[in-house]
Enzyme design. Structure first.
Site, short mmCIF file in Angstrom:
data_model
loop_
_atom_site.label_atom_id
_atom_site.label_comp_id
_atom_site.label_asym_id
_atom_site.label_seq_id
_atom_site.Cartn_x
_atom_site.Cartn_y
_atom_site.Cartn_z
N CYS A 103 -7.59 34.16 75.73
CA CYS A 103 -6.59 33.29 76.72
C CYS A 103 -6.25 31.69 76.39
CB CYS A 103 -7.69 33.22 77.86
SG CYS A 103 -9.18 32.31 77.91
N ASN A 136 -8.13 26.79 72.65
CA ASN A 136 -7.43 25.34 72.86
C ASN A 136 -8.86 24.41 72.67
OD1 ASN A 136 -5.21 26.89 73.62
ND2 ASN A 136 -5.52 26.45 76.20
N ASP A 137 -9.65 24.22 73.44
CA ASP A 137 -11.02 23.74 73.44
C ASP A 137 -11.61 24.25 72.16
OD1 ASP A 137 -10.63 22.09 75.39
OD2 ASP A 137 -10.89 23.28 76.86
N GLU A 185 -16.11 27.95 74.24
CA GLU A 185 -14.66 26.94 73.71
C GLU A 185 -15.06 25.91 72.85
OE1 GLU A 185 -11.90 26.83 77.48
OE2 GLU A 185 -14.05 26.40 78.11
N ARG A 213 -6.68 29.43 86.30
CA ARG A 213 -6.97 28.45 86.46
C ARG A 213 -7.41 27.78 88.09
NH1 ARG A 213 -3.86 27.50 81.80
NH2 ARG A 213 -4.89 27.38 80.02
N HIS A 245 -0.05 17.15 89.26
CA HIS A 245 0.92 17.59 89.89
C HIS A 245 2.44 17.42 89.92
CE1 HIS A 245 -2.64 15.58 92.97
NE2 HIS A 245 -2.77 16.94 91.88
N ARG A 301 -6.78 17.55 72.15
CA ARG A 301 -5.85 18.47 72.46
C ARG A 301 -4.34 17.51 73.09
NH1 ARG A 301 -8.56 22.65 76.60
NH2 ARG A 301 -6.47 23.35 77.58
N ARG A 309 -11.84 31.62 86.83
CA ARG A 309 -12.45 30.46 85.79
C ARG A 309 -12.97 30.04 87.22
NH1 ARG A 309 -10.24 26.78 81.44
NH2 ARG A 309 -8.91 25.84 83.84
C1 PEP Z 1 -8.80 26.90 75.80
O1 PEP Z 1 -9.38 25.59 76.04
O2 PEP Z 1 -8.30 27.63 75.27
C2 PEP Z 1 -8.42 26.87 77.79
C3 PEP Z 1 -8.05 28.91 78.16
O3 PEP Z 1 -9.08 27.02 78.71
P1 PEP Z 1 -7.74 25.31 79.22
O4 PEP Z 1 -6.66 25.52 78.24
O5 PEP Z 1 -7.82 25.89 81.24
O6 PEP Z 1 -9.15 25.07 79.01
MG MG Z 2 -10.03 25.59 77.79
#
Ligand code: PEP
Ligand code: MG
Length: 592
Positions: A506, A458-459, A435, A300, A193, A469, A336
């Site tokens: 994204c 990212n995932d 992802e 998000r 937070h 990550r 999302r």
């Molecule tokens: C990702 O996983 O690349 C993504 C955009 O979602 P988050 O970073 O919220 O997991």
């Molecule tokens: Mg993700």
């Protein structure tokens, strides 16, 4: 000698100043027994201090609402509720009455007991709660002992870099961004937070650093770079000049911002590229628009649930989604669905402790198992679709069956809205985040059931390379330019093209200069990035030719190692972009 420390870049921007170590620890509470005639006085003292703390919190909540908005202000609710919780105040009162302890000692004991109980669950879900409780503990005990409040940060001084073990929302919100130029903390993640508040306040922040509070000294000079997650203590002349360069660049960009936002997002050979924004909070929508976002590629929604004691209501969600849709009346807004689990845990769900939460009950898996939570969200998104081009995006999909189930639920909610005469846009699109390697390899099947793909790099990188990550230790291995990731990106892009559905990226990779070049070369021409990165990405896009990007990407797809992938891209960009201007800010994989 300067000292460079790395952590999680959690709030954009760069700041330099004098270190202020914020030590807001729990005070030493002396053991004091009381006489029977003091009992009622101590009970009264305890009650008054709780009242005082509540009033103070409500004041902070009000001023937060004024400065940052209603949603940000709601993060103080759990603390206010804790103050009303009989487990805390009645437990402490009992110790005063039965054990004849002073109010401070009784409260200290009671809090220690609750902390021990919560910690035994060894679950990350309780971390935020413990953090909130500790914040109360510090404040209440100082007040009970008649000590000055260490959480009162009204006299920090100017040009300060706050360095601390951890922060709390109520502390963070008191920081004036004109005075506090950066924050570095041992603990915290992007979704804590206080970190979200620091982002809303626009204070450059690096968290999850592990040791920064031990390494830093009060008064020493420090630079905080919130984008790459780096803190430099005692910077030398070279660090200072990098800092000044970056600061000048940011200032120049701020001036340029308006003009860049107006420029078309096209490559040097005039191929259009759609640049959308990633948002963590609805309050960011306006700034994203001013930064030239052509819609929202990833909204998000976890801010609505993480740290809350109760499930968010449909109306609150509807207002949040609607406000973003209204900021982008003619553009796509991709909402999302809740991506819970992993490192994001709402209190009300009582999620089980798991050995590997990122491989556990996460995202769509949680939503399908918690239909009440999910249906409420779907209904709120559908209602908001009446106000713009709202899309629904489902995270962590592996399987066609999951999309089928989501569609069924959405259709049932559509039916209910129709019955109730509530307007919505029945032409909304429903797509998925790609992802996991499973989703990438199953893309042909998934494309038959999805209206669009957005690749969450990212995932995708985390799961393809089996690299956590969130681990600062493994950060060097977290490489989206690994040939395995590049091949998956290439194949998902081709599948989407032949299925005739939109594909975008994204993840953070879309804000990395080499990443932009590669993705466009792979025919992924819709990118969504954190809004502060939009002008920089647009500048990149405008500086190179699609033709060159395609040629470089073709070579990169065939390259056998990460190093060679990067070499192909660097060579392909050639002289058109000065990569040295980026290399200091991005951990661009080096060519050796
Ligand atoms: C990702 O996983 O690349 C993504 C955009 O979602 P988050 O970073 O919220 O997991
Ligand atoms: Mg993700």
């Amino acid at each position: 000698m300067s000292k460079v420390l790395d952590g999680i870049g959690a709030s954009e921007g760069i700041g330099a100043g004098r270190v202020h170590i914020l030590n807001w620890g729990v005070p030493e509470v002396p053991h004091r027994s009381i006489d029977s005639d003091e009992v009622e006085g101590e009970v009264e003292h305890l009650r008054e201090v709780f009242e005082w703390a509540k009033k103070r919190l409500l004041d902070i909540e009000d001023s937060t609402e004024e400065r940052l908005g209603a949603i940000e202000a709601r993060i103080f609710e759990p603390q206010v509720l804790m103050l009303d919780d009989p487990e805390l105040i009645e437990g402490a009162t009992l110790y005063i009455r039965e054990n004849r302890l002073s109010a401070a000692r009784a409260l200290d004991w009671r809090i220690l007991e609750i902390q021990a109980k919560w910690s035994r669950t060894a679950h990350p879900m309780v971390l935020d709660r413990l953090n909130d409780l500790q914040d109360l503990q510090v404040r209440l005990l100082h007040q009970l002992l008649g000590l000055p409040d260490p959480t009162d940060v009204s006299s920090l001084g100017e040009d300060v870099i706050v360095i601390t073990r951890n922060l709390t929302p109520s502390l963070t919100v008191q920081f004036d961004p004109a005075l506090v130029l950066g924050i570095a903390a041992d603990q915290g993640t992007r979704t804590a937070h206080w970190v979200m508040l620091a982002r809303s306040l626009g204070i450059p922040t690096v968290c999850g650093m592990g040791v920064v509070s031990e390494q830093a000294r009060a008064g020493q000079e420090a630079i905080v770079d919130g984008r790459i997650g780096r803190v430099v203590l005692d910077p030398d002349e070279h660090d200072r000049s990098l800092f000044r360069e970056r600061e000048t660049q940011i200032l120049a960009w701020e001036d340029e911002l308006e003009s860049i936002a107006q420029l078309p997002s096209i490559t040097a050979d005039e191929q259009p590229v759609e640049l959308r924004a990633n948002l963590d909070m609805p309050g960011e929508a306006e700034r994203a628009r001013l930064h030239g976002a052509q819609g929202v590629g990833l909204f998000r929604t976890e801010f609505l649930v993480v740290g809350r004691n109760q499930m968010p209501g449909e109306e609150e969600q509807y207002q949040a989604y609607r406000s973003v849709a209204e900021a982008f009346p003619k553009q796509v807004v991709t909402v999302r669905t809740f991506d819970l689990g992993g490192d994001k845990f709402p209190m009300f769900l009582h999620m089980p402790a798991e050995e590997n939460p990122f491989l556990g009950w996460r995202a769509i898996r949680v939503c399908l198992d918690e239909p009440e939570l999910f249906r409420t969200q779907l209904r709120a998104i559908l209602r908001a679709s009446a106000h713009g081009d709202i899309r629904i995006m489902v995270p962590l999909v592996n399987d066609v069956e999951e999309i089928r189930q989501v569609r069924e639920l959405v259709e049932e909610e559509e039916e209910r809205l129709r019955r109730d005469g509530i307007p919505f846009n029945s032409g909304y699109k429903l797509g998925i985040l790609v992802e996991t390697p499973a989703a990438a390899l199953e893309a042909v099947e998934l494309a038959r059931h999805s209206d669009f793909f957005s690749i969450g790099t990212n995932d995708l990188t985390q799961y393809t390379l089996a690299v956590d990550r969130t681990s600062a230790r493994l950060a060097k291995l977290f490489n989206p330019f690994h040939p395995a990731v590049v091949q998956l990106l290439n194949s998902v892009s081709r599948v989407a093209k032949s299925a005739g559905i939109e594909v975008s990226v994204c993840g953070e990779m879309a804000a990395n200069p080499l990443g932009v070049f590669l993705l466009l070369g792979l025919d992924i021409t819709t990118l969504s990035v954190a809004w502060p990165s939009l002008p920089e990405v647009k500048k990149m896009v405008r500086s190179f030719r699609m033709e060159d990007a395609r040629r470089a990407a073709k070579a990169a797809v065939a390259a056998p190692t990460s190093r060679e992938v990067v070499e192909c891209l660097v060579k392909g960009i050639g002289g058109s972009v000065d990569l040295s201007a980026f290399s200091g800010r991005w951990n661009l994989p080096t060519s050796h």
